[in-house]
Design a protein around this motif. Structure first.
Motif, short mmCIF file in Angstrom:
data_model
loop_
_atom_site.label_atom_id
_atom_site.label_comp_id
_atom_site.label_asym_id
_atom_site.label_seq_id
_atom_site.Cartn_x
_atom_site.Cartn_y
_atom_site.Cartn_z
N ARG A 129 6.69 1.29 6.73
CA ARG A 129 6.79 2.72 6.43
C ARG A 129 5.40 3.37 6.37
NH1 ARG A 129 11.86 2.16 2.68
NH2 ARG A 129 13.41 3.21 3.97
N TYR A 130 4.42 2.65 5.86
CA TYR A 130 3.06 3.18 5.78
C TYR A 130 2.55 3.53 7.17
CZ TYR A 130 -1.81 3.57 4.19
OH TYR A 130 -3.07 4.03 3.89
N VAL A 131 2.87 2.69 8.13
CA VAL A 131 2.39 2.89 9.50
C VAL A 131 3.31 3.81 10.30
CG1 VAL A 131 1.92 1.72 11.69
CG2 VAL A 131 1.16 0.69 9.53
N LYS A 132 4.63 3.66 10.14
CA LYS A 132 5.59 4.28 11.05
C LYS A 132 6.52 5.31 10.42
CE LYS A 132 7.97 1.99 13.91
NZ LYS A 132 7.72 3.06 14.89
N PRO A 154 0.81 -1.21 0.00
CA PRO A 154 0.00 0.00 0.00
C PRO A 154 0.85 1.27 0.00
CG PRO A 154 0.16 -0.87 2.22
CD PRO A 154 0.86 -1.86 1.33
N VAL A 155 0.30 2.35 -0.55
CA VAL A 155 0.96 3.66 -0.52
C VAL A 155 -0.07 4.71 -0.12
CG1 VAL A 155 2.70 3.07 -2.24
CG2 VAL A 155 0.52 4.03 -2.99
N ARG A 156 0.43 5.82 0.41
CA ARG A 156 -0.44 6.91 0.83
C ARG A 156 -1.04 7.61 -0.39
NH1 ARG A 156 -1.95 6.61 6.14
NH2 ARG A 156 -0.15 6.03 7.44
N PRO A 157 -2.24 8.15 -0.25
CA PRO A 157 -2.85 8.89 -1.37
C PRO A 157 -1.94 10.00 -1.87
CG PRO A 157 -4.47 8.52 0.37
CD PRO A 157 -3.14 8.06 0.92
N GLY A 158 -1.83 10.11 -3.19
CA GLY A 158 -1.01 11.14 -3.80
C GLY A 158 0.38 10.70 -4.17
N GLU A 159 0.84 9.56 -3.59
CA GLU A 159 2.18 9.08 -3.91
C GLU A 159 2.23 8.44 -5.29
OE1 GLU A 159 4.07 6.68 -0.94
OE2 GLU A 159 3.17 7.81 0.70
N ARG A 160 1.18 7.71 -5.63
CA ARG A 160 1.10 7.00 -6.91
C ARG A 160 -0.30 7.19 -7.48
NH1 ARG A 160 6.12 5.33 -8.94
NH2 ARG A 160 7.43 4.71 -7.18
N GLU A 161 -0.55 6.55 -8.60
CA GLU A 161 -1.88 6.59 -9.19
C GLU A 161 -2.81 5.58 -8.53
OE1 GLU A 161 -1.91 6.62 -13.51
OE2 GLU A 161 0.18 7.26 -13.51
N TRP A 162 -2.30 4.86 -7.56
CA TRP A 162 -3.09 3.87 -6.82
C TRP A 162 -2.71 3.99 -5.35
CZ3 TRP A 162 0.92 2.92 -10.19
CH2 TRP A 162 2.12 2.46 -9.63
N THR A 163 -3.45 3.32 -4.49
CA THR A 163 -3.13 3.32 -3.06
C THR A 163 -2.94 1.92 -2.50
OG1 THR A 163 -5.49 3.36 -2.48
CG2 THR A 163 -4.33 5.49 -2.62
N THR A 164 -3.41 0.92 -3.20
CA THR A 164 -3.32 -0.46 -2.72
C THR A 164 -2.59 -1.33 -3.73
OG1 THR A 164 -5.40 -1.14 -3.79
CG2 THR A 164 -5.56 -0.19 -1.56
N LEU A 165 -2.20 -2.51 -3.28
CA LEU A 165 -1.57 -3.46 -4.20
C LEU A 165 -2.56 -3.85 -5.30
CD1 LEU A 165 1.10 -4.94 -4.67
CD2 LEU A 165 0.20 -6.85 -3.32
N GLY A 166 -3.84 -3.98 -4.93
CA GLY A 166 -4.85 -4.28 -5.95
C GLY A 166 -4.95 -3.17 -6.97
N GLY A 167 -4.82 -1.92 -6.53
CA GLY A 167 -4.83 -0.81 -7.46
C GLY A 167 -3.65 -0.85 -8.42
N TYR A 168 -2.49 -1.23 -7.91
CA TYR A 168 -1.32 -1.40 -8.78
C TYR A 168 -1.57 -2.48 -9.82
CZ TYR A 168 3.33 -3.10 -10.15
OH TYR A 168 4.43 -3.53 -10.86
N PHE A 169 -2.14 -3.61 -9.38
CA PHE A 169 -2.43 -4.69 -10.33
C PHE A 169 -3.34 -4.19 -11.45
CE2 PHE A 169 -1.91 -8.12 -6.81
CZ PHE A 169 -0.55 -8.14 -7.02
#
Length: 582
Positions: free
Chosen positions: A194-197, A156-171
């Motif tokens: 890193r997402y959490v901490k 997962p990534v934080r909103p705005g970092e990529r065009e997706w936020t989840t691994l499913g979104g990347y797929f």
């Protein structure tokens, strides 16, 4: 031995039709016996009936592709046999004597090996494939499936970092764009940490680990193959063994695998492998140790002891495995020489410390102190700057040293080598990709030959003319699989061809639970590589890495020709292969 044999045999069915018990021990390694239960026999009979019905109905229809007269090395580890292979759509429709059949496209494979497409169990093309979806350096090796997500997965990534936020979104993003090879991915521990901490070097609280566990569970439902980590570097090196067990248990509950880059491949390698075995035992999960090696010259010659730790776990009934790449150097970063405490707060905080004379003195003392408890790349290569190959630098003044040794840069600048190290890291924004020559071939070969060790590249899909063409990557990005076939099968005969193919295909498919690929078997997906066993070889070197291999003639992905007579067709037929919880 080369012999023609029936085109379909129940004994070649994937592990989906096999029961894991009873287990036996042969030469200290557990062996799963292929014992079919009553339920499995029902499934087998249904499968046979479907195959018979399908083949009788379609017997006279032309194949989309008819591959004639090749030596089929089917991925099972058994001897090769001369046969024809018929493809319809994305499926291996027939394997056998098809001399009376008709094909819309005929491929003459005489004198060549027809094998399952290689499954790269350890691949870093997560983002390079977005820039280069043709996946040239992988396709031209015969790789048809790339397994992504070591440590830092695409979600997962934080909103705005990529065009997706989840691994499913990347797929879904990859599916919309298109890709030449199939992909699948783990969820990376570094990513969820890193997402959490963030990058602060402080232990995770119980509530933070629970949040990470929820992210792992979500990624597993999105289709992750399991949990992967890279425990060597901050910040995820702070995770405790108990926390690893907790997170790996989430992957296990969702049918996944635990893929681990252990904490220390040098002086702490024995303890680190033992920790991986412990996680497997306590989480009840299959374990795959990433690029197993002894990366410290003071321990060279002790690979047998490392493998014995795995064998001991396997004798206890644990499913502990590993993979290896066929080279004696690894790739990390020049900043890996900097001790962990100096990375606290992330890259900018490290750079700020490198600007401090007092911090520099402490960093230098810790690098030179063998009693420090962290994997020290400088000591692993015996303190020899000449065993560090600089792979990528962006500053124009440093560009002439790409592809040169760190010793060359130090000689050119003069002065204290550590001061040169600190200055170069500052100039390059804290990152200089570097190849470290820290292990030896005899240890690597011992691992490669172990029956529970498969092959992975630790490379990425690039091309000489692409965005990475000006970089100087590890040659494994271009040569891993042909190198196994050329050097270790044909030249020095460390492996027999059927076993080598098994380590690059069915063994990796079975680790991941990808039951529709990895074998040349009727009904499975048509991922194939056709190569010349007499000429196949890697050409990429440490000095000149951007060189495609020789001898890989054709590659099919899901029945589509991606490589024809050694030339890429531009086709993008790859698929996202989602994991067991999706």
């Amino acid at each position: 031995m080369v012999a023609r044999r029936p085109s379909w045999r129940p004994s070649l069915l994937h592990e989906a039709l096999r029961e894991p018990e009873p287990r036996n021990v042969c030469d200290g390694v557990p062996v799963t016996l292929a014992v079919l239960s009553r339920q499995s026999l029902v499934r087998l009979n249904l499968f046979v009936a479907a195959v018979v019905a399908c083949t009788s109905t379609l017997a006279q229809e032309p194949f989309d592709v008819l591959i004639q007269g090749g030596l089929v090395v089917d991925g099972s580890g058994r001897d090769g046999f001369v046969a024809d292979v018929g493809i319809r759509g994305d499926t291996l429709a027939r394997v056998g004597d098809l001399s009376d059949a008709v094909g819309k496209r005929i491929v003459d494979a005489s004198g060549h090996v027809v094998a399952p497409g290689f499954i790269d169990i350890h691949n870093h093309s997560d983002f390079t494939l977005l820039e280069e979806p043709r996946c040239e350096s992988m396709i031209r090796q015969g790789v048809t499936t790339m397994v992504l997500g070591e440590g830092g997965s695409a979600g997962p990534v934080r909103p705005g970092e990529r065009e997706w936020t989840t691994l499913g979104g990347y797929f879904r993003h990859v599916e919309r764009q298109g890709v030449a090879a199939n992909i699948c991915s783990y969820v990376g521990l570094t990513q969820v940490w890193r997402y959490v901490k963030g990058d602060a070097l402080e232990p995770a609280t119980e509530s933070q680990v629970r949040e990470m566990a929820d992210l792992v569970a979500s990624a597993m439902r999105d289709g992750a193959m399991g949990l992967s980590n890279s425990l060597l570097m901050p910040p995820s090196n702070l995770v405790t063994t108990a926390q690893l067990v907790q997170l790996a248990s989430v992957a296990a509950d969702n049918g996944g695998i635990y893929s681990t880059h252990i904490r220390d491949e040098g002086r702490g390698v024995f303890e680190s492998v033992s920790e991986a075995v412990r996680v497997g035992a306590e989480a009840g999960i299959r374990v795959d140790i990433i690029h197993i090696k002894i990366a410290d010259q003071t321990l060279w010659g002790r690979m047998g002891e490392v493998l014995d730790i795995i064998r001991a776990g396997r004798r206890r009934g644990l499913d502990i495995r590993a993979n290896v790449y066929p080279y004696t150097a690894g790739q990390n970063n020049l900043r890996a020489i900097i001790p962990p405490w100096a990375h606290d707060g992330g890259n900018e905080a490290m750079l700020e410390r490198l600007r401090s004379p007092a911090a520099r003195e402490r960093i230098k003392r810790d690098i030179l102190d063998p009693s420090q408890d962290w994997y020290n790349h400088y000591l692993a290569v015996g303190g020899d700057w000449g065993r560090m190959l600089l792979v990528q630098m962006d500053r124009p003044a440093n560009a002439p040293f790409v592809g040169k040794r760190m010793a060359d840069l130090i000689d050119a600048r003069g002065g204290d080598p550590f001061e040169v190290l600190f200055e170069v890291l500052l100039e390059e924004g804290g990152s200089v990709r570097t190849v470290y020559f820290h292990h030896q071939e005899s240890d690597m070969l011992l691992a490669l030959k172990a029956p529970f060790v498969s092959v992975g590249s630790d490379g990425a899909a690039v091309s000489p003319s692409g965005p990475s063409g000006a970089s100087h990557p590890h040659p494994r990005w271009y040569g891993t699989f042909p190198r196994v076939l050329g050097r270790y099968v044909r030249q020095i005969r460390a492996l027999e061809l059927p076993d080598a193919v098994r380590k690059m295909t069915a063994m990796n498919a079975e680790k991941l639970g990808i039951l529709d690929r990895g074998l040349v078997q009727e009904g499975l997906r048509a991922d194939l590589v056709i190569f010349d066993p007499d000429t196949v070889r890697d050409r990429a070197t440490f000095e000149s890495p951007h060189q495609y291999p020789e001898g890989i003639r054709h590659v099919f992905v899901n029945g589509s020709a991606v490589l024809v007579d050694g030339e890429h067709t531009g086709s993008l037929p790859g698929r996202v292969l989602r994991g067991p919880a999706n």
